[in-house]
Design a protein around this motif. Structure first.
Motif, PDB file in Angstrom:
ATOM      1  N   GLY A 180      -8.447   9.760  14.268  1.00 57.25           N
ATOM      2  CA  GLY A 180      -7.671   9.394  13.080  1.00 57.25           C
ATOM      3  C   GLY A 180      -6.487   8.519  13.451  1.00 57.25           C
ATOM      4  N   THR A 181      -5.837   8.854  14.564  1.00 56.61           N
ATOM      5  CA  THR A 181      -4.704   8.053  15.022  1.00 56.61           C
ATOM      6  C   THR A 181      -5.140   6.639  15.368  1.00 56.61           C
ATOM      7  OG1 THR A 181      -3.619  10.028  15.895  1.00 56.61           O
ATOM      8  CG2 THR A 181      -2.868   7.907  16.743  1.00 56.61           C
ATOM      9  N   ILE A 182      -6.297   6.503  16.054  1.00 52.95           N
ATOM     10  CA  ILE A 182      -6.812   5.174  16.393  1.00 52.95           C
ATOM     11  C   ILE A 182      -7.087   4.375  15.127  1.00 52.95           C
ATOM     12  CG2 ILE A 182      -8.788   3.938  17.372  1.00 52.95           C
ATOM     13  CD1 ILE A 182      -8.970   6.026  19.516  1.00 52.95           C
ATOM     14  N   LEU A 183      -7.749   5.000  14.157  1.00 53.79           N
ATOM     15  CA  LEU A 183      -8.091   4.303  12.910  1.00 53.79           C
ATOM     16  C   LEU A 183      -6.839   3.804  12.201  1.00 53.79           C
ATOM     17  CD1 LEU A 183      -9.940   3.462  10.569  1.00 53.79           C
ATOM     18  CD2 LEU A 183      -9.843   5.828   9.747  1.00 53.79           C
ATOM     19  N   ILE A 184      -5.848   4.669  12.011  1.00 50.14           N
ATOM     20  CA  ILE A 184      -4.660   4.277  11.259  1.00 50.14           C
ATOM     21  C   ILE A 184      -3.852   3.224  12.006  1.00 50.14           C
ATOM     22  CG2 ILE A 184      -2.505   5.088  10.224  1.00 50.14           C
ATOM     23  CD1 ILE A 184      -5.058   6.018   8.802  1.00 50.14           C
ATOM     24  N   HIS A 228      -8.613   7.678   0.720  1.00 53.58           N
ATOM     25  CA  HIS A 228      -9.951   8.072   1.168  1.00 53.58           C
ATOM     26  C   HIS A 228     -10.121   7.907   2.684  1.00 53.58           C
ATOM     27  CE1 HIS A 228     -10.729   7.638  -3.171  1.00 53.58           C
ATOM     28  NE2 HIS A 228     -11.701   8.506  -2.978  1.00 53.58           N
ATOM     29  N   VAL A 229      -9.151   8.429   3.441  1.00 49.89           N
ATOM     30  CA  VAL A 229      -9.247   8.405   4.904  1.00 49.89           C
ATOM     31  C   VAL A 229     -10.184   9.529   5.344  1.00 49.89           C
ATOM     32  CG1 VAL A 229      -7.991   8.599   7.078  1.00 49.89           C
ATOM     33  CG2 VAL A 229      -6.925   7.451   5.107  1.00 49.89           C
ATOM     34  N   GLU A 230     -11.232   9.184   6.085  1.00 47.83           N
ATOM     35  CA  GLU A 230     -12.203  10.183   6.518  1.00 47.83           C
ATOM     36  C   GLU A 230     -12.621   9.932   7.957  1.00 47.83           C
ATOM     37  OE1 GLU A 230     -15.554  10.357   3.937  1.00 47.83           O
ATOM     38  OE2 GLU A 230     -14.399  10.887   2.147  1.00 47.83           O
ATOM     39  N   ILE A 254       1.487   2.408   1.266  1.00 53.96           N
ATOM     40  CA  ILE A 254       1.819   3.701   0.682  1.00 53.96           C
ATOM     41  C   ILE A 254       0.576   4.583   0.637  1.00 53.96           C
ATOM     42  CG2 ILE A 254       3.700   2.769  -0.732  1.00 53.96           C
ATOM     43  CD1 ILE A 254       1.781   2.957  -3.148  1.00 53.96           C
ATOM     44  N   LEU A 255       0.788   5.873   0.529  1.00 52.70           N
ATOM     45  CA  LEU A 255      -0.314   6.817   0.385  1.00 52.70           C
ATOM     46  C   LEU A 255       0.220   8.093  -0.232  1.00 52.70           C
ATOM     47  CD1 LEU A 255       0.005   9.201   2.782  1.00 52.70           C
ATOM     48  CD2 LEU A 255      -0.697   7.303   4.212  1.00 52.70           C
ATOM     49  N   GLN A 256      -0.694   8.945  -0.660  1.00 48.50           N
ATOM     50  CA  GLN A 256      -0.340  10.262  -1.158  1.00 48.50           C
ATOM     51  C   GLN A 256      -1.152  11.298  -0.394  1.00 48.50           C
ATOM     52  OE1 GLN A 256      -0.723  10.552  -5.410  1.00 48.50           O
ATOM     53  NE2 GLN A 256       0.768   8.956  -5.806  1.00 48.50           N
ATOM     54  N   VAL A 257      -0.512  12.398  -0.038  1.00 48.11           N
ATOM     55  CA  VAL A 257      -1.186  13.444   0.723  1.00 48.11           C
ATOM     56  C   VAL A 257      -0.754  14.799   0.185  1.00 48.11           C
ATOM     57  CG1 VAL A 257       0.626  13.398   2.488  1.00 48.11           C
ATOM     58  CG2 VAL A 257      -1.614  14.363   3.046  1.00 48.11           C
ATOM     59  N   SER A 258      -1.688  15.726   0.132  1.00 44.04           N
ATOM     60  CA  SER A 258      -1.403  17.062  -0.377  1.00 44.04           C
ATOM     61  C   SER A 258      -0.374  17.770   0.495  1.00 44.04           C
ATOM     62  CB  SER A 258      -2.691  17.891  -0.431  1.00 44.04           C
ATOM     63  OG  SER A 258      -2.414  19.241  -0.707  1.00 44.04           O
ATOM     64  N   GLY A 259       0.528  18.484  -0.140  1.00 44.98           N
ATOM     65  CA  GLY A 259       1.526  19.245   0.593  1.00 44.98           C
ATOM     66  C   GLY A 259       0.915  20.334   1.451  1.00 44.98           C
ATOM     67  N   ASP A 260      -0.338  20.724   1.166  1.00 49.33           N
ATOM     68  CA  ASP A 260      -1.016  21.764   1.938  1.00 49.33           C
ATOM     69  C   ASP A 260      -1.795  21.200   3.125  1.00 49.33           C
ATOM     70  OD1 ASP A 260      -0.127  23.682   0.115  1.00 49.33           O
ATOM     71  OD2 ASP A 260      -1.892  23.411  -1.169  1.00 49.33           O
ATOM     72  N   GLY A 280     -15.231   6.712  11.529  1.00 51.79           N
ATOM     73  CA  GLY A 280     -14.555   7.085  10.293  1.00 51.79           C
ATOM     74  C   GLY A 280     -14.263   5.859   9.456  1.00 51.79           C
ATOM     75  N   SER A 281     -13.651   6.079   8.307  1.00 52.28           N
ATOM     76  CA  SER A 281     -13.388   4.964   7.403  1.00 52.28           C
ATOM     77  C   SER A 281     -12.214   5.288   6.493  1.00 52.28           C
ATOM     78  CB  SER A 281     -14.626   4.655   6.551  1.00 52.28           C
ATOM     79  OG  SER A 281     -14.928   5.758   5.702  1.00 52.28           O
ATOM     80  N   CYS A 282     -11.740   4.270   5.782  1.00 56.19           N
ATOM     81  CA  CYS A 282     -10.686   4.448   4.791  1.00 56.19           C
ATOM     82  C   CYS A 282     -10.752   3.277   3.821  1.00 56.19           C
ATOM     83  CB  CYS A 282      -9.307   4.519   5.450  1.00 56.19           C
ATOM     84  SG  CYS A 282      -8.851   3.040   6.374  1.00 56.19           S
ATOM     85  N   LEU A 283     -10.018   3.382   2.722  1.00 60.14           N
ATOM     86  CA  LEU A 283      -9.955   2.332   1.724  1.00 60.14           C
ATOM     87  C   LEU A 283      -8.514   1.882   1.547  1.00 60.14           C
ATOM     88  CD1 LEU A 283     -12.286   3.748  -1.108  1.00 60.14           C
ATOM     89  CD2 LEU A 283     -12.906   2.154   0.710  1.00 60.14           C
TER      90      LEU A 283
END
Length: 298
Positions: A248-252, A235-237, A268-274, A219-222
């Motif tokens: 995902g836990t390992i990546l972060i 852009h966490v994927e 910081i980050l933003q994530v959808s409430g859904d 996976g990757s992120c920016l």
């Protein structure tokens, strides 16, 4: 866009720039502080060196700057607008003047306003503009300190990144990859900008029964710099067939350790409430909700 100009009004002028200097950045910080002291929150402003971002500083004849607006071109159809006005200078037409100029720069694009639910004056403005509330997102933050470091040092294979005071890329892509082992896999984090790649030799063991023994790309992120000691994570994927297996836990977690090595203090980050899975992931890795943002379409 490449803009740098001044627009003159009768009682004030508007400086349009893509590269705010230290004094202008400090002024924006002071405006945000004045809102906090007034019991309000405002969205985070990013000072990344992006040709699609532009800042509008409204300057009065006495040299003071009571209002600032940032405009980010997201795509051919949408732009995002963030604005802050000192509480003592509201209802004087300053925001309207900034918005008029922003509309010109945005062209035919729709404009999105991310607005914290605690900003009563901002909500009143959205109501006056008859803007439509499209969605709600959470802004989350993680404070990094010595406790985030791993028990063994993280090393890079490039000498310019060994020093903890090295400067992190303005915008960096981080990639998690797996290496096959007889009984368990090891994982490494790669970071690159403009095709220059650095391999971070920190390895974390992972249960080989997760069917990851043949995995290459995980996976990757920016990350984008927002200040000297802060970054925005986006852009966490995780590869689609590997989701829900702990990658995902390992990546972060590996990312946060490496950012701490670079001297980053706040992420910081933003994530959808859904997006319940993402909210759970970020809370598990040390992020906390700092505010709720509603997106209004104008």
């Amino acid at each position: 866009m490449n803009i740098q100009k001044t627009i003159t009004y009768t009682d004030f002028s508007i400086l349009v720039t893509q590269t705010p200097d230290s004094s202008q950045s400090s002024t924006l910080d002071s405006l945000i502080l004045s809102c906090h002291q007034n019991g309000e929150n405002v969205p985070e402003f990013s000072f990344s060196d992006d040709e699609e971002n532009v800042f509008l500083f409204l300057m009065r004849s006495d040299g003071s700057i009571p209002a600032v607006l940032s405009l980010s071109i997201l795509d051919n159809e949408t732009a995002e607008c963030r604005a802050v006005t000192a509480p003592a200078f509201r209802r004087q037409g300053y925001f309207s003047a900034l918005l008029n100029e922003a509309e010109t720069l945005a062209g035919e694009r729709d404009i999105l306003f991310p607005l914290p639910d605690s900003c009563a004056d901002g909500l009143a403005v959205m109501h006056a503009l008859e803007a439509e509330c499209l969605s709600t997102e959470y802004e989350m933050a993680c404070q990094l300190d010595a406790s985030i470091h791993s028990s063994s040092p993280i090393h890079c294979n490039n000498p310019c990144y060994i020093n903890q005071n090295s400067t992190l890329f303005e915008t960096a892509k981080w990639t998690l990859v797996a290496y096959k082992g007889e009984n368990e896999d090891s994982f490494s984090l790669h970071v690159c900008e403009k095709n220059e790649e650095v391999i971070v030799d920190d390895q974390t063991n992972f249960d080989a029964t997760s069917n990851s023994s043949t995995v290459d790309f995980i996976g990757s992120c920016l990350t984008t710099r927002t200040s000297e000691n802060g970054v925005c994570l986006h852009h966490v994927e995780i590869r689609e067939d590997l989701r829900g297996k702990g990658f995902g836990t390992i990546l972060i977690r590996k990312l946060l350790k490496q950012l701490a090595e670079f001297g980053v203090k706040r992420v910081i980050l933003q994530v959808s409430g859904d997006n319940t899975p993402a909210l759970s992931l970020y809370k598990k890795t040390g992020f906390a909700i700092t505010q709720s943002l509603s997106y209004y379409l104008y």
